[in-house]
Design a protein around this motif. Structure first.
Motif, PDB file in Angstrom:
ATOM      1  N   GLU A  45     -21.571  -1.240  -1.874  1.00  0.00           N
ATOM      2  CA  GLU A  45     -22.073  -2.234  -1.383  1.00  0.00           C
ATOM      3  C   GLU A  45     -23.778  -2.137  -1.435  1.00  0.00           C
ATOM      4  OE1 GLU A  45     -20.197  -3.243   2.368  1.00  0.00           O
ATOM      5  OE2 GLU A  45     -18.886  -4.338   1.309  1.00  0.00           O
ATOM      6  N   ARG A  65     -16.805   1.982  -0.551  1.00  0.00           N
ATOM      7  CA  ARG A  65     -17.080   0.493  -0.342  1.00  0.00           C
ATOM      8  C   ARG A  65     -18.618   0.288  -0.018  1.00  0.00           C
ATOM      9  NH1 ARG A  65     -14.879  -4.403   0.052  1.00  0.00           N
ATOM     10  NH2 ARG A  65     -12.820  -3.556  -0.085  1.00  0.00           N
ATOM     11  N   SER A  66     -19.018   1.226   1.069  1.00  0.00           N
ATOM     12  CA  SER A  66     -20.236   1.041   1.586  1.00  0.00           C
ATOM     13  C   SER A  66     -21.452   1.265   0.619  1.00  0.00           C
ATOM     14  CB  SER A  66     -20.504   1.717   2.907  1.00  0.00           C
ATOM     15  OG  SER A  66     -19.575   1.461   3.890  1.00  0.00           O
ATOM     16  N   PRO A  81     -11.992   3.713  -0.721  1.00  0.00           N
ATOM     17  CA  PRO A  81     -12.087   4.283   0.749  1.00  0.00           C
ATOM     18  C   PRO A  81     -13.452   3.577   1.325  1.00  0.00           C
ATOM     19  CG  PRO A  81     -11.673   5.750  -1.031  1.00  0.00           C
ATOM     20  CD  PRO A  81     -11.765   4.606  -1.715  1.00  0.00           C
ATOM     21  N   GLU A  82     -13.438   3.477   2.529  1.00  0.00           N
ATOM     22  CA  GLU A  82     -14.503   2.681   3.219  1.00  0.00           C
ATOM     23  C   GLU A  82     -16.143   3.364   2.906  1.00  0.00           C
ATOM     24  OE1 GLU A  82     -16.370  -0.157   5.170  1.00  0.00           O
ATOM     25  OE2 GLU A  82     -14.013  -0.251   4.621  1.00  0.00           O
ATOM     26  N   GLU A  83     -16.154   4.629   2.814  1.00  0.00           N
ATOM     27  CA  GLU A  83     -17.311   5.442   2.397  1.00  0.00           C
ATOM     28  C   GLU A  83     -17.765   5.068   1.181  1.00  0.00           C
ATOM     29  OE1 GLU A  83     -14.177   8.394   1.642  1.00  0.00           O
ATOM     30  OE2 GLU A  83     -14.610   7.034   3.451  1.00  0.00           O
ATOM     31  N   ARG A 100       0.902  -0.971   0.044  1.00  0.00           N
ATOM     32  CA  ARG A 100      -0.068   0.051   0.074  1.00  0.00           C
ATOM     33  C   ARG A 100       0.921   1.243   0.165  1.00  0.00           C
ATOM     34  NH1 ARG A 100      -3.094  -2.914   4.179  1.00  0.00           N
ATOM     35  NH2 ARG A 100      -4.896  -3.839   3.038  1.00  0.00           N
ATOM     36  N   ASP A 127     -21.988  -7.365  -2.363  1.00  0.00           N
ATOM     37  CA  ASP A 127     -20.604  -7.470  -1.933  1.00  0.00           C
ATOM     38  C   ASP A 127     -19.505  -6.987  -3.122  1.00  0.00           C
ATOM     39  OD1 ASP A 127     -21.277  -8.481   0.574  1.00  0.00           O
ATOM     40  OD2 ASP A 127     -21.079 -10.589  -0.108  1.00  0.00           O
ATOM     41  N   GLN A 146      -6.175   1.644  -1.645  1.00  0.00           N
ATOM     42  CA  GLN A 146      -7.605   0.756  -1.477  1.00  0.00           C
ATOM     43  C   GLN A 146      -8.625   1.687  -1.606  1.00  0.00           C
ATOM     44  OE1 GLN A 146      -6.474  -0.937   2.365  1.00  0.00           O
ATOM     45  NE2 GLN A 146      -7.294   0.710   3.580  1.00  0.00           N
TER      46      GLN A 146
END
Length: 88
Positions: free
Chosen positions: A34, A30-31, A26-28, A12, A39, A24
């Motif tokens: 999804e 990814r949410s 970003p988590e927001e 990374r 998934d 990677q």
């Protein structure tokens, strides 16, 4: 190939340092992906558009969709393509 946490972190850091790209999703995002398509199976950061102009975007494959997020657009611009509509 050894996928230890230390090796993943090193990878990374190398991506961020030498390619000036996010390592990677970003988590927001990814949410959000999804919630649209289930998934997340695979993602990639693309920095060139079809005209070879530098323009960042995320390409994400989910359980049901191919998603393209124009990262620099305000507000965010999503293209959603159902996976079952894609033919080889």
């Amino acid at each position: 190939m050894n996928a230890s946490p230390a090796n993943l972190e090193r990878d990374r850091l190398l991506i961020g340092r030498f390619f000036d790209q996010p390592a990677q999703l970003p988590e927001e995002l990814r949410s959000a992906c999804e919630s649209i398509g289930g998934d997340v199976h695979l993602y990639a950061w693309c920095d060139l558009d079809a005209d070879r102009v530098l323009r960042g975007r995320w390409v994400v494959i989910t359980a049901t969709s191919l998603l393209i997020l124009e990262d620099e657009a305000e507000p965010a611009s999503w293209t959603v393509i159902p996976r079952d509509s894609i033919r080889s």
